[in-house]
Write an enzyme that holds these catalytic residues in place. Structure first.
Site, PDB file in Angstrom:
ATOM      1  N   GLU A   1       0.813  -1.221   0.000  1.00 35.56           N
ATOM      2  CA  GLU A   1       0.000   0.000   0.000  1.00 35.56           C
ATOM      3  C   GLU A   1       0.840   1.261   0.000  1.00 35.56           C
ATOM      4  OE1 GLU A   1      -3.217   2.149   2.989  1.00 35.56           O
ATOM      5  OE2 GLU A   1      -2.935  -0.017   3.097  1.00 35.56           O
ATOM      6  N   ASP A   2       1.978   1.282   0.733  1.00 32.23           N
ATOM      7  CA  ASP A   2       2.717   2.527   0.976  1.00 32.23           C
ATOM      8  C   ASP A   2       4.098   2.592   0.334  1.00 32.23           C
ATOM      9  OD1 ASP A   2       0.595   3.471   2.449  1.00 32.23           O
ATOM     10  OD2 ASP A   2       1.408   2.816   4.371  1.00 32.23           O
TER      11      ASP A   2
END
Length: 719
Positions: free
Chosen positions: A96-97
């Site tokens: 996600e990051d």
């Protein structure tokens, strides 16, 4: 500059302390107590990869970002979870990051770890129209992944728990938003899965951040009475320990304080003052066998006077999350009430860890059955609800309803126990047994007596569902259903029915539009159909029919896409109007501005999301709002059926008994009165508006003649 320098020094000191207490070395040292060296090495490898991916990223609290996934892994390690779960916890934010992809994670650490990480990862918000939709869709994805591997939600709960512990870096508005989501969704999920250690801390921290002033007031109040209660608690612990030992039993007796959020909820739900909440403190007795649980219950009731209406046997009737224990409330010295919970060590393990007990390393078991906790039952139900409800926002609403703390236990005619939410109805019961049973139910027998479908069930009742071949769910059921599965079943059925009707109507509208151009669906070549679908971006003719029927596309414009480039358009051609049957259901709506009935001259207007809206010819509202290209010429079919609302305005002399007299004449004419608007009495004349249902224009004329025969009536007209 000095302040910035001091801040950096404080951040370095905090980071150094966190590294010593919660770094990878501290985690590995803890893992040595229950995990072999080769698996610890795999966890270290995951850490090294995660640290590289998160390099340069910092949390709002100031420490390097990698300390968050490490803390999440430590929470799960304290529950003695397996290496795969811990690796996924450390890597849970890399997809996600960071630039890491799922395939890369799978290649390095295996497909199992990659699936867990992907299940926890949120979807890209840019794909959605609003933040609420993005959040709901990400949550739906999480729940679907959870049905395949329960460890997904364990990682997410641990992630949420650490975020709640470190909310200090957020703005008050953001803290309140996260806290509300925690109390509405994540704490109830932890409760539903029986993970009480997480649930209690999530509730406590959620309460403190959502209602900080209320939390402080209750915290001060609980501390103010702690002295006497703690002395009494120690006295009770000692008395019970001696009494149990005198009977030759080995038991652990310990006191507890109920969390403040539970106290707050009880005060709100039961309208009690703080001092009236008797189970602020309680005692838990843990023994070896079920037989010893009931023996200890006898000892407790011998020493202290029980309150009979406050006894629950959750051993014989476990909660849906597998929780088992005996709960009894007794009177101590000074008439103070306190609760005693009695359970075995295995029950205590499940009460604290819930479904996580299946994945604890020392058990070496996959999801299945441990004690009375049947994980597959709820996960199967959740999978059905996830797949059945395609609207993510509606799915989250259904799930909220399903995460209930209280249950009722009812029986099928064959003696099978069905567990339902408190307040569940016969329809909830029908869907809990089988979706098709819910779709076909028309009535029920409760303990042998006929009962309406909205009848709320009580524990111990036997329920038999009566079905009919042509029965179908009613949208009105949604007002009284109490379980997510039932709501999802009804809404899914209605959506499918709506789409079927929309396709049928869309095909008829397109056929009419094509006939205006001298064409027909049957005479179109496959090439023209494929070209037209490609131009409009529709996958198939049925999908196009549904779009037309639901008003998302206009049939006259769609028809022109099917014209061959050299095909002439028939000039001055006038096709037969589309016939309305009155049974098109959810995709044909009769306008409330003019209330058309069979026999009226009518036309239609395509409305996005509503389908086809039927108006009386000459309707002023339709003329103002309509456009020429969305107007559809309509007529009534020969076999039209049903009843149709009509708005009548009756002007009459303002005399006593007028309303009753008019209502009687309407009823004598075979009409139902749907609504009456009776203004305040004033002058000699009064105008009353009736919304009545009639079969057709002739039926309406007959009713109007009946009303006009009343001496006081001066005028009757359609609004």
């Amino acid at each position: 500059m000095e302040l910035n320098g001091l801040t950096r020094i404080q951040s370095k000191i905090r980071t150094s302390r966190i590294s010593r207490e919660y770094g990878i070395d501290a985690l590995a040292e803890h893992l040595e107590t229950y995990m072999p060296a080769d698996q610890i090495a795999q966890v270290r490898s995951a850490y090294e990869y995660g640290a590289r991916q998160h390099r340069g990223q910092f949390r709002k609290t100031g420490e390097p970002y990698i300390y968050h996934p490490l803390a999440v892994a430590r929470i799960l390690a304290n529950m003695q979870l397996d290496a795969t779960t811990l690796m996924a916890a450390i890597l849970h934010d890399v997809i996600e990051d960071t630039d890491a992809a799922r395939d890369e994670v799978a290649q390095r650490f295996g497909s199992e770890v990659a699936a867990l990480v992907d299940g926890v990862s949120k979807l890209d918000k840019a794909q959605f129209r609003s933040r609420e939709q993005a959040t709901a869709e990400s949550f739906r994805k999480l729940m679907l992944a959870m049905t395949h591997d329960i460890r997904v939600i364990l990682v997410k709960l641990a992630d949420r728990l650490h975020n709640m512990r470190t909310l200090g870096g957020m703005s008050p508005k953001k803290r309140a938003q996260i806290a509300r989501e925690t109390l509405d969704i994540y704490a109830p999920i932890a409760r539903r899965l029986g993970i009480n250690t997480m649930r209690e801390e999530l509730e406590e921290k959620g309460f403190a951040n959502l209602y900080p002033r209320r939390y402080e007031v209750l915290l001060r109040a609980s501390r103010s009475i702690t002295g006497d209660r703690r002395t009494l608690l120690r006295e009770i612990e000692e008395n019970l320990s001696r009494a149990v030992a005198a009977e030759g039993l080995t038991a652990t007796v310990r006191g507890r304080r109920k969390n403040l959020y539970s106290i707050y909820r009880k005060m709100r739900e039961k309208h009690r003052r703080f001092l009236d909440v008797f189970d602020l403190y309680g005692v838990r007795v843990i023994v070896n066998t079920v037989d010893e649980c009931y023996r200890v219950l006898g000892i407790v009731h011998h020493r202290y006077r029980p309150i009979s209406e406050q006894f629950n046997d959750y051993i014989a009737n476990p909660k849906l999350n597998g929780y088992q224990s005996l709960h009894t409330t007794v009177l101590a010295r000074g008439g103070i009430k306190f609760e005693v919970q009695i359970r075995t060590r295995e029950m205590d393990q499940i009460a604290e860890s819930g479904i996580a007990a299946h994945w604890q390393y020392k058990l070496g078991e996959s999801v299945g059955k441990l004690g009375n906790l049947d994980a597959n039952a709820w996960l199967g139900h959740l999978a059905e609800m996830t797949e059945g409800e395609r609207d993510s926002l509606a799915f989250v609403d259904n799930l909220r309803m399903d995460l209930f703390p209280d249950e009722v236990y009812v029986f099928t005619p064959k003696g099978q126990i069905i567990q339902l939410a408190k307040g569940s109805t016969c329809v909830d019961f029908a869907y809990a047994v089988h979706t098709e049973l819910g779709n076909r139910c028309v009535a029920a027998r409760v303990d042998g007596h006929l009962a309406p479908l909205n009848n709320q069930l009580q524990s111990g009742q036997t329920v038999e569902i009566i079905t009919a071949k042509h029965a179908r769910p009613n949208a009105a059921w949604l007002h009284f259903l109490r379980t997510g599965k039932a709501r999802s079943g009804v809404r899914n059925y209605l959506k499918n029915q709506r789409e079927d009707k929309a396709r049928e109507l869309g095909e008829r509208l397109l056929e009419k539009a094509l006939s205006d151009l001298g064409l027909s669906l049957r005479r179109l070549s496959r090439t023209d159909i494929d070209r037209g679908l490609a131009e409009m971006g529709e996958a198939s003719l049925p999908a196009l029919y549904a779009a037309i029927g639901l008003g998302r596309r206009l049939a006259p414009l769609v028809a022109r896409h099917f014209l061959a480039s050299d095909a002439p358009v028939a000039a001055g051609r006038r096709a037969k109007p589309l016939a309305v049957q009155g049974t098109e259901g959810l995709v044909v709506e009769f306008a409330k501005c003019c209330h058309p009935v069979p026999g009226d001259a009518i036309h239609g207007q395509a409305s996005i999301g509503r389908g086809l809206v039927v108006h009386r010819t000459g309707c002023a509202y339709s003329s103002r709002k309509g456009a020429s290209n969305d107007r559809v010429e309509l007529t009534w079919a020969d076999n039209v059926s049903g009843e149709y609302d009509v708005d009548l305005r009756v002007t009459a002399a303002n005399e006593r008994g007028l309303l009753a007299n008019i209502s009687s004449r309407i009823a004598d004419g075979g009409c139902s009165i749907e609504n009456v608007n009776f203004p305040e009495r004033g002058g000699a004349l009064v105008t009353i508006r009736f919304l009545i249902s009639v079969r057709d224009r002739q039926h309406l004329a007959s009713v109007i003649r009946r009303i006009r025969r009343i001496p006081q009536v001066e005028k009757v007209e359609r609004s």
